[in-house]
Design an enzyme around this catalytic site. Structure first.
Site, PDB file in Angstrom:
ATOM      1  N   GLY A  18       0.841  -1.209   0.000  1.00  0.00           N
ATOM      2  CA  GLY A  18       0.000   0.000   0.000  1.00  0.00           C
ATOM      3  C   GLY A  18       0.869   1.250   0.000  1.00  0.00           C
ATOM      4  O   GLY A  18       1.863   1.313   0.726  1.00  0.00           O
ATOM      5  N   ARG A  51       1.054  -5.217  -5.196  1.00  0.00           N
ATOM      6  CA  ARG A  51       1.261  -6.397  -4.344  1.00  0.00           C
ATOM      7  C   ARG A  51       1.380  -7.560  -5.322  1.00  0.00           C
ATOM      8  O   ARG A  51       0.394  -7.954  -5.930  1.00  0.00           O
ATOM      9  CB  ARG A  51       0.082  -6.570  -3.381  1.00  0.00           C
ATOM     10  CG  ARG A  51       0.004  -5.455  -2.334  1.00  0.00           C
ATOM     11  CD  ARG A  51      -1.068  -5.726  -1.275  1.00  0.00           C
ATOM     12  NE  ARG A  51      -0.997  -4.761  -0.193  1.00  0.00           N
ATOM     13  CZ  ARG A  51      -1.917  -3.825   0.047  1.00  0.00           C
ATOM     14  NH1 ARG A  51      -2.986  -3.742  -0.702  1.00  0.00           N
ATOM     15  NH2 ARG A  51      -1.766  -2.981   1.053  1.00  0.00           N
ATOM     16  N   ASP A  83       5.532  -5.112   5.775  1.00  0.00           N
ATOM     17  CA  ASP A  83       6.118  -6.414   6.104  1.00  0.00           C
ATOM     18  C   ASP A  83       6.091  -7.405   4.936  1.00  0.00           C
ATOM     19  O   ASP A  83       7.005  -8.219   4.804  1.00  0.00           O
ATOM     20  CB  ASP A  83       5.515  -7.002   7.387  1.00  0.00           C
ATOM     21  CG  ASP A  83       4.024  -7.181   7.293  1.00  0.00           C
ATOM     22  OD1 ASP A  83       3.412  -6.655   6.345  1.00  0.00           O
ATOM     23  OD2 ASP A  83       3.468  -7.871   8.167  1.00  0.00           O
ATOM     24  N   GLY A  84       5.078  -7.316   4.053  1.00  0.00           N
ATOM     25  CA  GLY A  84       5.035  -8.203   2.886  1.00  0.00           C
ATOM     26  C   GLY A  84       6.258  -7.980   1.999  1.00  0.00           C
ATOM     27  O   GLY A  84       6.827  -8.929   1.440  1.00  0.00           O
ATOM     28  N   THR A  88       4.201   2.712   5.405  1.00  0.00           N
ATOM     29  CA  THR A  88       2.787   2.335   5.568  1.00  0.00           C
ATOM     30  C   THR A  88       2.142   3.355   6.495  1.00  0.00           C
ATOM     31  O   THR A  88       2.801   3.838   7.426  1.00  0.00           O
ATOM     32  CB  THR A  88       2.615   0.916   6.164  1.00  0.00           C
ATOM     33  OG1 THR A  88       1.253   0.756   6.609  1.00  0.00           O
ATOM     34  CG2 THR A  88       3.518   0.656   7.347  1.00  0.00           C
ATOM     35  N   ASP A 144      -0.044   2.647   8.594  1.00  0.00           N
ATOM     36  CA  ASP A 144      -0.555   1.964   9.791  1.00  0.00           C
ATOM     37  C   ASP A 144       0.319   2.095  11.041  1.00  0.00           C
ATOM     38  O   ASP A 144      -0.148   1.836  12.147  1.00  0.00           O
ATOM     39  CB  ASP A 144      -0.751   0.467   9.501  1.00  0.00           C
ATOM     40  CG  ASP A 144      -1.891   0.205   8.535  1.00  0.00           C
ATOM     41  OD1 ASP A 144      -2.573   1.169   8.151  1.00  0.00           O
ATOM     42  OD2 ASP A 144      -2.082  -0.963   8.164  1.00  0.00           O
ATOM     43  N   ASP A 152       2.590   0.158  12.102  1.00  0.00           N
ATOM     44  CA  ASP A 152       2.556  -1.121  12.821  1.00  0.00           C
ATOM     45  C   ASP A 152       3.798  -1.976  12.548  1.00  0.00           C
ATOM     46  O   ASP A 152       3.714  -3.199  12.538  1.00  0.00           O
ATOM     47  CB  ASP A 152       1.282  -1.894  12.433  1.00  0.00           C
ATOM     48  CG  ASP A 152       1.216  -2.175  10.941  1.00  0.00           C
ATOM     49  OD1 ASP A 152       2.031  -1.619  10.174  1.00  0.00           O
ATOM     50  OD2 ASP A 152       0.346  -2.966  10.532  1.00  0.00           O
ATOM     51  N   ARG A 202      -5.204  -2.022   9.339  1.00  0.00           N
ATOM     52  CA  ARG A 202      -5.673  -3.397   9.112  1.00  0.00           C
ATOM     53  C   ARG A 202      -5.703  -4.213  10.400  1.00  0.00           C
ATOM     54  O   ARG A 202      -6.674  -4.870  10.715  1.00  0.00           O
ATOM     55  CB  ARG A 202      -4.760  -4.074   8.091  1.00  0.00           C
ATOM     56  CG  ARG A 202      -5.403  -5.169   7.304  1.00  0.00           C
ATOM     57  CD  ARG A 202      -4.370  -5.988   6.575  1.00  0.00           C
ATOM     58  NE  ARG A 202      -3.339  -5.165   5.967  1.00  0.00           N
ATOM     59  CZ  ARG A 202      -3.229  -4.930   4.668  1.00  0.00           C
ATOM     60  NH1 ARG A 202      -4.104  -5.437   3.852  1.00  0.00           N
ATOM     61  NH2 ARG A 202      -2.237  -4.210   4.206  1.00  0.00           N
ATOM     62  N   HIS A 251      -9.851   5.311   1.714  1.00  0.00           N
ATOM     63  CA  HIS A 251      -8.543   5.566   1.100  1.00  0.00           C
ATOM     64  C   HIS A 251      -8.130   7.026   1.057  1.00  0.00           C
ATOM     65  O   HIS A 251      -6.980   7.316   0.700  1.00  0.00           O
ATOM     66  CB  HIS A 251      -8.496   4.946  -0.301  1.00  0.00           C
ATOM     67  CG  HIS A 251      -8.351   3.455  -0.255  1.00  0.00           C
ATOM     68  ND1 HIS A 251      -9.409   2.630   0.015  1.00  0.00           N
ATOM     69  CD2 HIS A 251      -7.267   2.656  -0.384  1.00  0.00           C
ATOM     70  CE1 HIS A 251      -8.989   1.373   0.018  1.00  0.00           C
ATOM     71  NE2 HIS A 251      -7.693   1.356  -0.219  1.00  0.00           N
TER      72      HIS A 251
HETATM   73  O1  F6P Z   1      -1.631  -1.228   5.128  1.00  0.00           O
HETATM   74  C1  F6P Z   1      -2.102   0.006   4.779  1.00  0.00           C
HETATM   75  C2  F6P Z   1      -3.574  -0.034   4.516  1.00  0.00           C
HETATM   76  O2  F6P Z   1      -3.982   1.267   4.141  1.00  0.00           O
HETATM   77  C3  F6P Z   1      -4.428  -0.562   5.658  1.00  0.00           C
HETATM   78  O3  F6P Z   1      -4.679   0.405   6.650  1.00  0.00           O
HETATM   79  C4  F6P Z   1      -5.671  -1.000   4.932  1.00  0.00           C
HETATM   80  O4  F6P Z   1      -6.315  -2.030   5.631  1.00  0.00           O
HETATM   81  C5  F6P Z   1      -5.116  -1.532   3.639  1.00  0.00           C
HETATM   82  O5  F6P Z   1      -3.871  -0.885   3.423  1.00  0.00           O
HETATM   83  C6  F6P Z   1      -6.019  -1.311   2.447  1.00  0.00           C
HETATM   84  O6  F6P Z   1      -5.455  -1.939   1.348  1.00  0.00           O
HETATM   85  P1  F6P Z   1      -5.976  -1.764  -0.150  1.00  0.00           P
HETATM   86  O7  F6P Z   1      -5.478  -0.440  -0.653  1.00  0.00           O
HETATM   87  O8  F6P Z   1      -5.390  -2.897  -0.883  1.00  0.00           O
HETATM   88  O9  F6P Z   1      -7.467  -1.776  -0.089  1.00  0.00           O
END
Ligand code: F6P
Length: 326
Positions: free
Chosen positions: A13, A74, A105-106, A129, A131, A133, A175, A256
């Site tokens: 992300g 991804r 982390d991925g 990220t 998050d 985290d 997440r 988003h």
């Molecule tokens: O990891 C960052 C994040 O924004 C999370 O907070 C959220 O759950 C996820 O990515 C959303 O991912 P995507 O953009 O694939 O919907």
């Protein structure tokens, strides 16, 4: 290891500050007489040979922009040995022996797996990220901007909540982590914050909202982390509404919008410091490590720890939020 050319990519992300960080990596590489190549769309672009030569001018005027001009993805193909072989062949073809990976982390797990077969490619990571985290850093790139975006929204929602005697449930990203929720709850003056790091119950929440109403509150804001175990903001709002009808209830899922926007001053400075440190780490021969910021000093943490350890959650923030919510 004698590095001549570095590759850089963003993966997973996106987060505000990634462009500022790419700029820092590019300019540090060039300052050290290294060539630098951008790899588009993360590991997927590595597999599909999407490489672009970068100069100091390629990264002019991107410092203040959200998103990532190298794009992100991804990649499912990188999870396969065939995909990783193609990625390796392309790195060798492009004479890249060292890589800076900005992601979560991925991204770091991908590098660990890749290294088992191709140890001659050096990897340094930067935590990107919203998050916050990731183990091994006090702040991830983009978190500060995201929480500022959230409190801007919370302030606006509070204006309308107050005009209509309403209870708002605002769902924020994260997440599996409540950092965005607790920071925005505290800074936005929320009446309650629900997040995965702390056990919650609907009855406890209702007691709290009732106590606030008795004390004369005319509106209330509850921040819900998307990873909250009680459910989504919509589900929680539904349950509360059934038992407590003092307020008119509304739900707002910010989504988003939290990932976009011009990076804050804090994120730009963080991007600069982590970007410079990442190239210096490669030159020092470091391998499979993540650059972070701990106690305002740049640090290195092995990818293996960054992906396996849970970052400590600051419970004191919950205590402070609790005290101030009455
Ligand atoms: O990891 C960052 C994040 O924004 C999370 O907070 C959220 O759950 C996820 O990515 C959303 O991912 P995507 O953009 O694939 O919907």
């Amino acid at each position: 290891m004698n590095i001549k050319k570095i590759g850089i990519f963003t993966s997973g992300g996106d987060s505000p500050g990634m462009n500022a960080c790419i700029r820092a990596v590019v300019r540090t590489a060039l300052t050290n007489n290294l060539k630098i190549t951008g790899i588009k769309r993360g590991y997927q672009g590595m597999i599909e040979n999407e490489f672009v030569n970068l100069t100091s001018r390629s990264v002019s005027n991107i410092l203040q922009r959200g998103g990532t001009f190298l794009m992100s993805a991804r990649s499912k193909d990188f999870l396969t040995p065939e995909g990783r072989k193609k990625a390796y062949d392309n790195l060798v073809k492009n004479e890249i022996s060292a890589v800076v990976a900005i992601g979560g982390d991925g991204t770091f797990r991908g590098a660990i797996e890749f290294n088992k077969t191709y140890p001659d490619i050096q990897f340094i990571g930067i935590p990107g990220t919203i998050d916050n985290d990731t183990y091994g850093t006090d702040y991830t790139l983009g978190f500060d901007t995201a929480v500022n975006t959230v409190i801007d929204a919370v302030d606006k929602i509070r204006d309308t909540a107050n005009s209509h005697h309403r209870l708002f449930f605002i769902e924020v990203m994260g997440r599996s982590s409540g950092w965005i929720a607790i920071y925005s709850g505290l800074a936005g003056g929320a009446e309650a914050v629900l997040l995965p790091e702390q056990p919650d119950s609907i009855d406890k929440l209702i007691n709290k909202l009732e106590a606030g109403a008795k004390k004369g509150k005319t509106s209330s804001i509850v921040i819900v982390a998307e990873g909250e175990e009680l459910g989504s903001a919509v589900e929680i709002a539904h349950q509360v509404k059934e038992k407590f009808d003092f307020y008119d209830v509304r739900v707002s899922v910010l989504g988003h919008m939290q990932r976009g926007g011009s990076p804050s001053c804090f994120d730009r400075v963080l991007a600069a410091r982590l970007g410079v440190k990442s190239v210096e780490a490669l030159l020092a021969g470091e391998q499979l490590k993540m650059v972070g910021l701990i106690n305002n000093e740049t640090t290195l943490t092995p990818f293996s720890e960054a992906v396996s350890k849970a970052p400590p959650f600051n419970k004191d923030l919950l205590r402070v939020a609790e005290i101030l919510s009455f």
